[in-house]
Design a protein around this motif. Structure first.
Motif, PDB file in Angstrom:
ATOM      1  N   GLU A   1       0.906  -1.395   0.285  1.00  0.00           N
ATOM      2  CA  GLU A   1       0.041  -0.011   0.058  1.00  0.00           C
ATOM      3  C   GLU A   1       1.040   1.238   0.056  1.00  0.00           C
ATOM      4  OE1 GLU A   1      -2.519  -0.523   3.337  1.00  0.00           O
ATOM      5  OE2 GLU A   1      -4.029  -1.747   2.378  1.00  0.00           O
ATOM      6  N   ALA A   2       1.986   1.076   0.685  1.00  0.00           N
ATOM      7  CA  ALA A   2       2.669   2.445   0.636  1.00  0.00           C
ATOM      8  C   ALA A   2       4.066   2.948  -0.479  1.00  0.00           C
ATOM      9  CB  ALA A   2       3.795   1.982   1.385  1.00  0.00           C
ATOM     10  N   GLY A   3       3.474   1.271  -1.545  1.00  0.00           N
ATOM     11  CA  GLY A   3       4.148   1.751  -3.403  1.00  0.00           C
ATOM     12  C   GLY A   3       5.788   1.252  -3.228  1.00  0.00           C
ATOM     13  N   VAL A   4       6.046   0.134  -2.421  1.00  0.00           N
ATOM     14  CA  VAL A   4       7.864  -0.470  -2.990  1.00  0.00           C
ATOM     15  C   VAL A   4       7.350  -1.119  -3.958  1.00  0.00           C
ATOM     16  CG1 VAL A   4       9.312  -1.647  -1.682  1.00  0.00           C
ATOM     17  CG2 VAL A   4       7.541  -0.371   0.143  1.00  0.00           C
ATOM     18  N   ASP A   5       8.632  -0.634  -4.919  1.00  0.00           N
ATOM     19  CA  ASP A   5       8.346  -1.588  -6.094  1.00  0.00           C
ATOM     20  C   ASP A   5       8.474  -3.016  -5.661  1.00  0.00           C
ATOM     21  OD1 ASP A   5       8.885  -2.556  -8.773  1.00  0.00           O
ATOM     22  OD2 ASP A   5      11.071  -2.081  -8.384  1.00  0.00           O
ATOM     23  N   LEU A   6       7.377  -3.051  -6.391  1.00  0.00           N
ATOM     24  CA  LEU A   6       6.757  -4.713  -5.867  1.00  0.00           C
ATOM     25  C   LEU A   6       8.092  -5.697  -6.965  1.00  0.00           C
ATOM     26  CD1 LEU A   6       3.205  -5.167  -7.491  1.00  0.00           C
ATOM     27  CD2 LEU A   6       4.275  -5.389  -4.512  1.00  0.00           C
ATOM     28  N   ASN A   7       8.654  -5.324  -8.042  1.00  0.00           N
ATOM     29  CA  ASN A   7       9.228  -6.416  -9.154  1.00  0.00           C
ATOM     30  C   ASN A   7      11.090  -6.069  -8.590  1.00  0.00           C
ATOM     31  OD1 ASN A   7       7.436  -7.391  -9.794  1.00  0.00           O
ATOM     32  ND2 ASN A   7       7.072  -6.056 -11.837  1.00  0.00           N
ATOM     33  N   HIS A   8      11.188  -5.348  -7.735  1.00  0.00           N
ATOM     34  CA  HIS A   8      12.953  -4.925  -7.609  1.00  0.00           C
ATOM     35  C   HIS A   8      13.279  -5.962  -7.456  1.00  0.00           C
ATOM     36  CE1 HIS A   8      15.946  -2.764  -5.657  1.00  0.00           C
ATOM     37  NE2 HIS A   8      16.240  -4.278  -4.570  1.00  0.00           N
TER      38      HIS A   8
END
Length: 220
Positions: free
Chosen positions: A145-152
């Motif tokens: 929800e905070a927006g951390v990169d899902l594909n890092h």
């Protein structure tokens, strides 16, 4: 000889102070946090104690509070202006450690006070990657929800989805995490360095429930 040893200790102390490192004493902020003394922490803050002083391992008072999940102390430090992104010598910050440890109340505080969502740990991973690996379902939700990169991709060549499979037993918590990542739009086909996809990894490990989630979502 005693004089020589004293001289060497003096030089060491000067070097540590120059680097911003303090040796914890009974009235230091580091010591008060380490012992869980909230009132003393509050008093030291009011007296102008250095919020981001560091111990020998580079840990700040807030990092120590995060490590021990001392929520009230962490709140007092953060609200007083402690740096939620300050790292120690092994590249842990309060934000990163809260995410990796599943300390959700402290994580929420760091997210509300400037957590750097792009910051990475010593393995090159965002806070989301170890949260997925360790099965912290609610932590994963907060970070998504905070927006951390899902594909890092970390230094091992793994995304958060890959770690939720490769370093897990495929149980209920990790099934929920994989479902969250799918719903949030993670790339389901990013392979590891060997060219193996998340679905292939799940199948190899006998994680049938996770494999079904991935297939149903269109993973190849």
């Amino acid at each position: 000889m005693p004089l020589k040893r004293s001289f060497k200790r003096g030089l060491m102390a000067i070097s540590l102070l120059t680097a911003g490192v303090v040796l914890a004493s009974d009235n230091s902020l580091l010591d008060a946090v380490r012992k869980g003394r909230l009132q003393q922490v509050q008093q030291l803050i009011q007296q102008g104690a250095a919020l981001d002083e560091r111990g020998l391992d580079g840990s700040s008072p807030l990092l120590l509070a995060t490590r021990d999940n001392r929520i009230d102390i962490a709140r007092a430090l953060i609200e007083a202006g402690a740096d939620v992104n300050r790292k120690n010598l092994i590249q842990d910050s309060p934000y990163l450690l809260a995410g990796a440890s599943g300390h959700n109340e402290i994580l929420k505080l760091t997210l509300a006070h400037g957590a750097d969502l792009k910051s990475t740990n010593r393995y090159g991973g965002t806070a989301l990657i170890p949260a997925c690996e360790r099965g912290h379902v609610e932590t994963v939700r907060l970070l998504i929800e905070a927006g951390v990169d899902l594909n890092h991709v970390n230094h091992l060549g793994w995304t958060c989805l890959m770690e939720a499979i490769v370093l897990s037993d495929g149980g209920p918590a990790h099934q929920q995490i994989v479902a969250q990542l799918i719903a949030a739009g993670a790339d389901l086909n990013l392979p590891d360095r060997a060219g193996i996809s998340p679905l292939q990894q799940a199948e190899r490990r006998g994680q049938s429930a996770i494999a079904k989630l991935l297939r149903d979502a269109g993973a190849a």
